[in-house]
Design a protein around this motif. Structure first.
Motif, PDB file in Angstrom:
ATOM      1  N   ILE A  47       0.844  -1.212   0.000  1.00 20.51           N
ATOM      2  CA  ILE A  47       0.000   0.000   0.000  1.00 20.51           C
ATOM      3  C   ILE A  47       0.872   1.252   0.000  1.00 20.51           C
ATOM      4  N   LYS A  48       1.901   1.236   0.852  1.00 17.15           N
ATOM      5  CA  LYS A  48       2.789   2.393   0.972  1.00 17.15           C
ATOM      6  C   LYS A  48       3.475   2.663  -0.375  1.00 17.15           C
ATOM      7  N   GLY A  64     -12.278   2.921  -5.803  1.00 23.81           N
ATOM      8  CA  GLY A  64     -12.075   1.477  -5.691  1.00 23.81           C
ATOM      9  C   GLY A  64     -13.219   0.756  -6.378  1.00 23.81           C
ATOM     10  N   ILE A  65     -12.900  -0.298  -7.119  1.00 23.23           N
ATOM     11  CA  ILE A  65     -13.924  -1.044  -7.858  1.00 23.23           C
ATOM     12  C   ILE A  65     -14.305  -2.288  -7.066  1.00 23.23           C
ATOM     13  N   LEU A  72      -8.030  -2.167  -1.531  1.00 25.38           N
ATOM     14  CA  LEU A  72      -6.766  -1.505  -1.862  1.00 25.38           C
ATOM     15  C   LEU A  72      -6.944   0.013  -1.897  1.00 25.38           C
ATOM     16  N   ALA A  73      -8.080   0.463  -2.427  1.00 27.83           N
ATOM     17  CA  ALA A  73      -8.283   1.907  -2.620  1.00 27.83           C
ATOM     18  C   ALA A  73      -8.381   2.655  -1.288  1.00 27.83           C
ATOM     19  N   ILE A 126      -7.830   5.638 -10.102  1.00 24.66           N
ATOM     20  CA  ILE A 126      -8.689   4.450 -10.098  1.00 24.66           C
ATOM     21  C   ILE A 126      -7.843   3.237  -9.686  1.00 24.66           C
ATOM     22  N   VAL A 127      -8.376   2.455  -8.740  1.00 25.60           N
ATOM     23  CA  VAL A 127      -7.597   1.326  -8.202  1.00 25.60           C
ATOM     24  C   VAL A 127      -8.392   0.022  -8.308  1.00 25.60           C
ATOM     25  N   ASP A 128      -7.705  -1.045  -8.749  1.00 31.74           N
ATOM     26  CA  ASP A 128      -8.318  -2.380  -8.711  1.00 31.74           C
ATOM     27  C   ASP A 128      -7.223  -3.421  -8.503  1.00 31.74           C
ATOM     28  N   ASP A 129      -7.650  -4.666  -8.258  1.00 32.52           N
ATOM     29  CA  ASP A 129      -6.640  -5.698  -7.985  1.00 32.52           C
ATOM     30  C   ASP A 129      -6.013  -6.264  -9.253  1.00 32.52           C
ATOM     31  N   VAL A 130      -6.875  -6.619 -10.246  1.00 35.57           N
ATOM     32  CA  VAL A 130      -6.339  -7.298 -11.437  1.00 35.57           C
ATOM     33  C   VAL A 130      -6.800  -6.598 -12.710  1.00 35.57           C
TER      34      VAL A 130
END
Ligand code: AMP
Length: 180
Positions: A47-48, A64-65, A72-73, A126-130
């Motif tokens: 995260i950092k 975050g989606i 994560l977001a 915008i943040v997502d995992d995959v």
């Protein structure tokens, strides 16, 4: 202490991501991030590192989606002193929304955002995992742009290079921590 490099954090994070073959259906290798989330040391460094990548860029909202993108977001938003905005599947958000329907491998899906979630001109991450085929991220970019905000960048924990999702959003800045 020296700053951790992208290679180092990428390797450490990869070591706590688990491959689940044939989930949710045959032929898919599902990237399971649960062991990463359960590991305080690596998760906090991940995260950092992702937040550090964006410091000083004037980001005021982190999207975050649903659902793993939320996980994560939220901490990245706190690190960046930005607000966190959920983009959700159809029918889940309580207030007035705008929506985008997009094609999946089989069928369609619809994502929604609150119409007052981002203000015109705001810089959004915008943040997502995959990142797989890129259809999901492209739809979210369109939602942000419909609200007249700016997609400053897209941050993915994992990019599945061979699916060429990046090409679908070629006009946007994209950072991924891990590539397969
Ligand atoms: P796409 O729209 O094809 O880029 O798919 C992205 C969405 O599907 C993301 O929200 C991911 O969480 C999920 N996804 C796609 N492929 C995988 C995979 N191999 N492992 C885990 N999640 C995946």
């Amino acid at each position: 202490m020296n700053k951790i490099t992208l290679d180092e954090i990428s390797q450490q994070t990869k070591a706590v991501i688990r491959d689940i073959p044939d989930f949710p259906k045959k032929g898919i290798i599902f990237k399971d991030i649960m062991p990463l989330l359960a590991n305080h040391d690596v998760f906090s460094k991940t995260i950092k590192f992702m937040a550090d990548h964006y410091r000083g860029r004037g980001i005021t909202k982190v999207i975050g989606i649903e659902a793993r993108g939320f996980i994560l977001a939220a901490p990245i938003a706190i690190e960046l002193q930005a607000g966190m905005i959920p983009v959700r599947k159809k029918g889940k958000l309580p207030y007035k929304t705008i929506s985008k329907t997009y094609d999946l491998e089989y069928g369609q899906d619809t994502l929604e955002i609150h119409e007052d979630a981002v203000k015109p001109g705001e810089k959004v991450l915008i943040v997502d995992d995959v990142l797989a085929t890129g259809g999901t991220i492209k739809a979210v970019c369109e939602l942000v742009e419909k609200l007249n905000a700016k997609v400053e960048s897209i941050a993915m924990l994992i990019e599945l290079d061979f699916l060429k999702g990046r090409e679908k959003i070629s006009g946007h800045d994209l950072f991924s921590l891990i590539k397969y």
